[in-house]
Design a protein around this motif. Structure first.
Motif, PDB file in Angstrom:
ATOM      1  N   UNK A  94       9.101  10.582 -15.052  1.00 24.67           N
ATOM      2  CA  UNK A  94       9.358   9.234 -15.562  1.00 24.67           C
ATOM      3  C   UNK A  94      10.234   8.436 -14.590  1.00 24.67           C
ATOM      4  N   UNK A  95      11.194   9.104 -13.994  1.00 23.01           N
ATOM      5  CA  UNK A  95      12.054   8.432 -13.018  1.00 23.01           C
ATOM      6  C   UNK A  95      11.236   7.951 -11.822  1.00 23.01           C
ATOM      7  N   UNK A  96      10.334   8.794 -11.359  1.00 24.74           N
ATOM      8  CA  UNK A  96       9.480   8.416 -10.229  1.00 24.74           C
ATOM      9  C   UNK A  96       8.573   7.250 -10.602  1.00 24.74           C
ATOM     10  N   UNK A  97       8.075   7.289 -11.820  1.00 25.70           N
ATOM     11  CA  UNK A  97       7.194   6.205 -12.275  1.00 25.70           C
ATOM     12  C   UNK A  97       7.947   4.880 -12.320  1.00 25.70           C
ATOM     13  N   UNK A 133       9.064  -0.417  -9.797  1.00 25.69           N
ATOM     14  CA  UNK A 133      10.004  -1.399  -9.262  1.00 25.69           C
ATOM     15  C   UNK A 133       9.715  -1.701  -7.793  1.00 25.69           C
ATOM     16  N   UNK A 134       9.423  -0.654  -7.030  1.00 26.54           N
ATOM     17  CA  UNK A 134       9.158  -0.834  -5.596  1.00 26.54           C
ATOM     18  C   UNK A 134       7.847  -1.595  -5.388  1.00 26.54           C
ATOM     19  N   UNK A 189       0.830  -1.206   0.000  1.00 28.10           N
ATOM     20  CA  UNK A 189       0.000   0.000   0.000  1.00 28.10           C
ATOM     21  C   UNK A 189       0.863   1.253   0.000  1.00 28.10           C
ATOM     22  N   UNK A 190       1.947   1.217   0.748  1.00 27.78           N
ATOM     23  CA  UNK A 190       2.858   2.364   0.782  1.00 27.78           C
ATOM     24  C   UNK A 190       3.508   2.576  -0.582  1.00 27.78           C
ATOM     25  N   UNK A 191       3.838   1.481  -1.254  1.00 29.48           N
ATOM     26  CA  UNK A 191       4.458   1.578  -2.569  1.00 29.48           C
ATOM     27  C   UNK A 191       3.518   2.234  -3.575  1.00 29.48           C
ATOM     28  N   UNK A 192       2.241   1.908  -3.505  1.00 28.94           N
ATOM     29  CA  UNK A 192       1.279   2.497  -4.427  1.00 28.94           C
ATOM     30  C   UNK A 192       1.065   3.989  -4.170  1.00 28.94           C
ATOM     31  N   UNK A 239       6.567  -3.790  -7.396  1.00 29.95           N
ATOM     32  CA  UNK A 239       6.804  -5.201  -7.722  1.00 29.95           C
ATOM     33  C   UNK A 239       7.523  -5.913  -6.587  1.00 29.95           C
ATOM     34  N   UNK A 240       8.547  -5.279  -6.048  1.00 28.41           N
ATOM     35  CA  UNK A 240       9.298  -5.881  -4.951  1.00 28.41           C
ATOM     36  C   UNK A 240       8.408  -6.102  -3.722  1.00 28.41           C
ATOM     37  N   UNK A 241       7.569  -5.122  -3.428  1.00 24.77           N
ATOM     38  CA  UNK A 241       6.662  -5.247  -2.280  1.00 24.77           C
ATOM     39  C   UNK A 241       5.621  -6.337  -2.518  1.00 24.77           C
ATOM     40  N   UNK A 242       5.171  -6.466  -3.753  1.00 23.32           N
ATOM     41  CA  UNK A 242       4.164  -7.481  -4.085  1.00 23.32           C
ATOM     42  C   UNK A 242       4.750  -8.885  -3.959  1.00 23.32           C
ATOM     43  N   UNK A 243       5.988  -9.044  -4.380  1.00 26.26           N
ATOM     44  CA  UNK A 243       6.662 -10.326  -4.187  1.00 26.26           C
ATOM     45  C   UNK A 243       6.737 -10.642  -2.691  1.00 26.26           C
TER      46      UNK A 243
END
Length: 207
Positions: free
Chosen positions: A95-98, A103-104, A85-88, A106-110
């Protein structure tokens, strides 16, 4: 039931997303471990069930640690979901932030998939121990052992749903690996639970 126990239930029943199903799966596992220890101690405490003492002692040694581990897994699961939730909520203006946010997330979802996978794997190990103990434990506690088995299997199935829902949102070899692992854990757990039901029914003379 003391106030602390009631507070946990109130926390689960609140409108907050955590603790959710993954944490409840782990707490179900903690209850399964506790019931398993009760059956084991009722077995060790009787000379009549001497044949089952070794298996019962093994369950006690594993489940004493297992209860604490399951409680920690409940906490880890909630923390993992909070991280998603924090990652979202991360900024996505440039573009860099996106890219960083993607990436964050995806890592949190894993991480949110790995947490319930650990719960399911731990529950599967308990089921394997119960499958051995059910053949020689105190027959007066067989329904308690069966209850521990059903709780552990429920923990596996609940955790598996939480693994799969997280994996639905991402792709990659690590996703395929985690998906394969949870499928194997569910299959193994279901097989053990079926064997326990059959043995319990036979020992109790139920058909």
């Amino acid at each position: 039931m003391n106030e602390g126990y009631r507070e946990v239930l109130r926390s689960i029943g609140s409108s907050e997303p955590t603790p959710g199903g993954g944490s409840v799966a782990a707490l179900s596992l903690a209850h399964a471990h506790s019931l398993a220890m009760m059956v084991a101690r009722l077995t060790i405490g009787k000379e009549k069930w001497e044949e089952g003492h070794e298996a019962a002692q093994f369950v006690i040694s594993k489940s004493q640690v297992g209860v604490e581990e399951a409680i920690r897994l409940a906490e880890i699961d909630a923390e993992a979901f909070d991280s998603v939730m924090a990652a979202y909520r991360l900024p996505r203006e440039s573009e860099d932030q996106k890219e960083a946010r993607k990436s964050i997330i995806r890592e949190a979802t894993i991480g949110a998939a790995e947490a319930p996978l650990s719960t399911a794997s731990s529950a599967s190990e308990l089921l394997s121990s119960l499958e051995i103990m059910c053949t020689s434990c105190n027959s007066n506690a067989l329904t308690d052992l069966a209850s521990a088995s059903e709780l552990a299997l429920s923990a596996v199935n609940m955790a598996a749903m939480n693994v799969r829902i997280n994996l639905d949102f991402i792709k990659g070899e690590d996703v395929e690996r985690l998906s394969s692992q949870i499928d194997e854990v569910v299959h193994k757990s279901t097989t053990s639970a079926d064997a326990i039901r059959l043995n319990v029914n036979e020992r109790l003379g139920w058909r």
